[in-house]
Design an enzyme around this catalytic site. Structure first.
Site, mmCIF file in Angstrom:
data_model
loop_
_atom_site.group_PDB
_atom_site.id
_atom_site.type_symbol
_atom_site.label_atom_id
_atom_site.label_comp_id
_atom_site.label_asym_id
_atom_site.label_seq_id
_atom_site.Cartn_x
_atom_site.Cartn_y
_atom_site.Cartn_z
ATOM 1 N N HIS A 3 -54.240 19.130 34.351
ATOM 2 C CA HIS A 3 -53.225 18.898 33.334
ATOM 3 C C HIS A 3 -51.859 18.845 33.995
ATOM 4 C CE1 HIS A 3 -55.977 19.132 29.946
ATOM 5 N NE2 HIS A 3 -56.533 20.188 30.493
ATOM 6 N N SER A 147 -52.065 5.850 27.625
ATOM 7 C CA SER A 147 -52.318 6.168 29.037
ATOM 8 C C SER A 147 -51.223 5.681 29.968
ATOM 9 C CB SER A 147 -53.674 5.572 29.476
ATOM 10 O OG SER A 147 -54.679 5.986 28.572
ATOM 11 N N ARG A 149 -48.429 7.769 30.146
ATOM 12 C CA ARG A 149 -47.663 9.012 30.246
ATOM 13 C C ARG A 149 -46.434 8.996 29.325
ATOM 14 N NH1 ARG A 149 -51.309 12.364 32.146
ATOM 15 N NH2 ARG A 149 -49.671 13.852 32.778
ATOM 16 N N ALA A 151 -46.581 10.259 26.229
ATOM 17 C CA ALA A 151 -46.649 11.505 25.449
ATOM 18 C C ALA A 151 -45.830 12.632 26.085
ATOM 19 C CB ALA A 151 -48.101 11.927 25.253
ATOM 20 N N LEU A 389 -50.381 20.740 8.740
ATOM 21 C CA LEU A 389 -50.784 19.531 8.004
ATOM 22 C C LEU A 389 -51.345 18.459 8.940
ATOM 23 C CD1 LEU A 389 -47.637 19.506 5.759
ATOM 24 C CD2 LEU A 389 -49.939 20.346 5.208
#
Ligand SMILES: CCCCCCCCCCCCCC(=O)CSCCNC(=O)CCNC(=O)[C@H](O)C(C)(C)COP(=O)(O)OP(=O)(O)OC[C@H]1O[C@@H](n2cnc3c(N)ncnc32)[C@H](O)[C@@H]1OP(=O)(O)O
Ligand SMILES: CCOC(=O)c1cnc2ccc(OC)cc2c1SCCC#N
Length: 389
Positions: A3, A147, A149, A151, A389
């Site tokens: 990670h 994919s 990067r 995020a 939620l």
């Protein structure tokens, strides 16, 4: 699994698991506001940040469509969440919200919305400490931009904007395993429209079961059984707040709701949230409460149906009515409102009614996370009093 982003973050790290010398609580101290990065993180050249004002019909529609087409799908790509616009406004406009925490990414050329992430402020109690947190949700990158990067950049940017408001912790959930869950919950599903669930391929006819026998198995009465069972109204906010605060105090992690929070999160809003209570016919005391929220899903690749109408168990409290009976009344009103399925996590005391009310276990898990707050050891789902939620 390496990670590479999450190993740089102040979250419980897998390598630390079992190290009981690490104290429970914040992992990093707050930074002086002057030292918080004042400018947004850099995006790849073709993209730019945008703040999404959900009170703008056009922007809300853009967010709705991005999520409708690119948000979470189950592992078999049978469903994709289809949060409604009114649900998004409800979820993202609680008391004290910050517009700056509703973060979008647009392509510079055509200004199309290609990514989104949100935070809302919340007071979360962890054991006996009430912590100001951001609840992070709706992280979404367009399918065509996966994919790359993106995020991590979105997460760092929402973190930066939360820090600017002097908040240093966050809570979030995910279906994926990341460093490090504070607990892992199971979804359970109660069929209300078994024929539709079988037709879409979610459920299968049981062995030696006919369709009519299956419909009969899940049949519910036409109206609730509990005397004094009625919809919640504005005048009930003080009583429901007392009931809920008392009930949630038993859990290790739970929201610290005040009357403003209860008015926003639990007053019924059509197609968004339903809440009911039991008013004792004798004393007129409010003794019990149940609620569920409306989250439809698109049904992917089915000729007959396009939308699954799903109700999700929210907060439920009993002081007099048996929880089994109250939740059966919730199933009854959900069926009356034409929901296809009633979903619940095995959090709080939900385990006590799931099997008996004919819920079946889902194959998906939901992991809960805290950011910059270490828990000495993982919780059992029954120790968790928080529904995101
Ligand atoms: C003090 C305030 C703090 C505030 C912030 C707190 C933290 C908030 C955290 C956010 C909470 C959100 C909660 C929430 O919204 C509820 S969970 C729902 C998340 N959204 C979806 O699943 C929608 C469909 N999927 C996508 O849009 C993309 O796949 C997403 C955007 C998920 C990842 O885009 P991608 O194109 O597929 O991937 P890359 O850009 O290449 O990036 C890969 C890196 O991202 C890590 N990743 C993947 N999925 C994640 C997830 N669900 N949470 C956190 N991290 C996630 C992954 O482990 C890897 O890092 P690693 O290499 O270290 O492993
Ligand atoms: C019929 C039972 O399954 C669902 O209700 C459902 C609906 N839509 C989804 C969209 C994305 C998705 O991604 C994990 C799951 C679902 C699920 S199962 C998990 C949620 C619950 N309960």
């Amino acid at each position: 699994k390496k990670h590479t982003f999450w190993e740089t973050q102040p979250v419980g790290q897998f390598k630390d698991l079992g190290d009981v010398s690490l104290p429970e609580g914040p992992i990093e101290p707050p930074t002086p506001l002057s030292e918080v990065k004042q400018v947004p993180y850099n995006l790849p050249t073709p993209y730019e940040w945008t703040t999404c004002d959900l009170d703008s019909e056009d922007t809300c529609t853009e967010v709705y469509n991005l999520l409708k087409n690119n948000y979470v799908e189950d592992d078999e790509n049978m469903f994709r969440f289809n949060y409604s616009k009114e649900f998004l406004r409800w979820a993202l406009h609680p008391p004290g919200y910050y517009k700056s925490w509703h973060i979008g990414v647009r392509a510079k050329t055509n200004k199309k919305l290609v990514a989104f992430i949100t935070g809302v402020p919340a007071r979360i109690r962890v054991r006996d400490a009430v912590v100001k947190m951001a609840e992070i949700n709706f992280l979404c990158v367009h399918k065509k931009l996966r994919s790359k990067r993106l995020a991590p950049v979105m997460i760092k940017e929402v973190t930066r904007r939360v820090h600017l408001e002097n908040i240093w912790q966050a809570a979030y959930t995910a279906g994926v395993v990341l460093p490090t869950p504070i607990t892992t919950c199971q979804y359970w599903h109660r069929s209300l429209n078994p024929k539709k669930l079988i037709d879409v391929g979610f459920s299968r006819l049981g062995a030696r079961m006919t369709m009519s026998r299956t419909i009969k198995l899940y049949k519910l009465p036409d109206s609730p059984a509990t005397p004094g069972f009625r919809k919640m109204e504005l005048r009930d906010v003080p009583a429901v707040t007392r009931l809920l605060r008392n009930y949630l105090s038993q859990f290790v992690v739970a929201p610290d709701f005040d009357e403003n929070d209860v008015e926003h999160w639990l007053l019924p809003e059509e197609n968004v949230v339903d809440s009911y209570l039991v008013e004792s016919p004798e004393t007129h005391d409010i003794t019990d409460f149940c609620s569920f929220y409306t989250l439809p899903s698109s049904i992917l690749g089915n000729q007959t149906y396009s939308i699954l109408k799903a109700a999700y168990s929210y907060y439920n409290v009993t002081t007099k009515t048996p929880l089994l009976q109250l939740m059966n009344d919730a199933l009854i009103v959900a069926k009356q409102k034409d929901f296809d399925v009633f979903n619940a996590l095995d959090v709080m005391q939900n385990e006590s009614f799931l099997k008996e009310l004919k819920f079946g276990p889902g194959d998906g898990q939901l992991h809960y996370y805290l950011y910059n707050y270490r828990m000495r050891n993982a919780l059992k789902p029954s120790e968790l009093g928080l529904v995101l939620l």
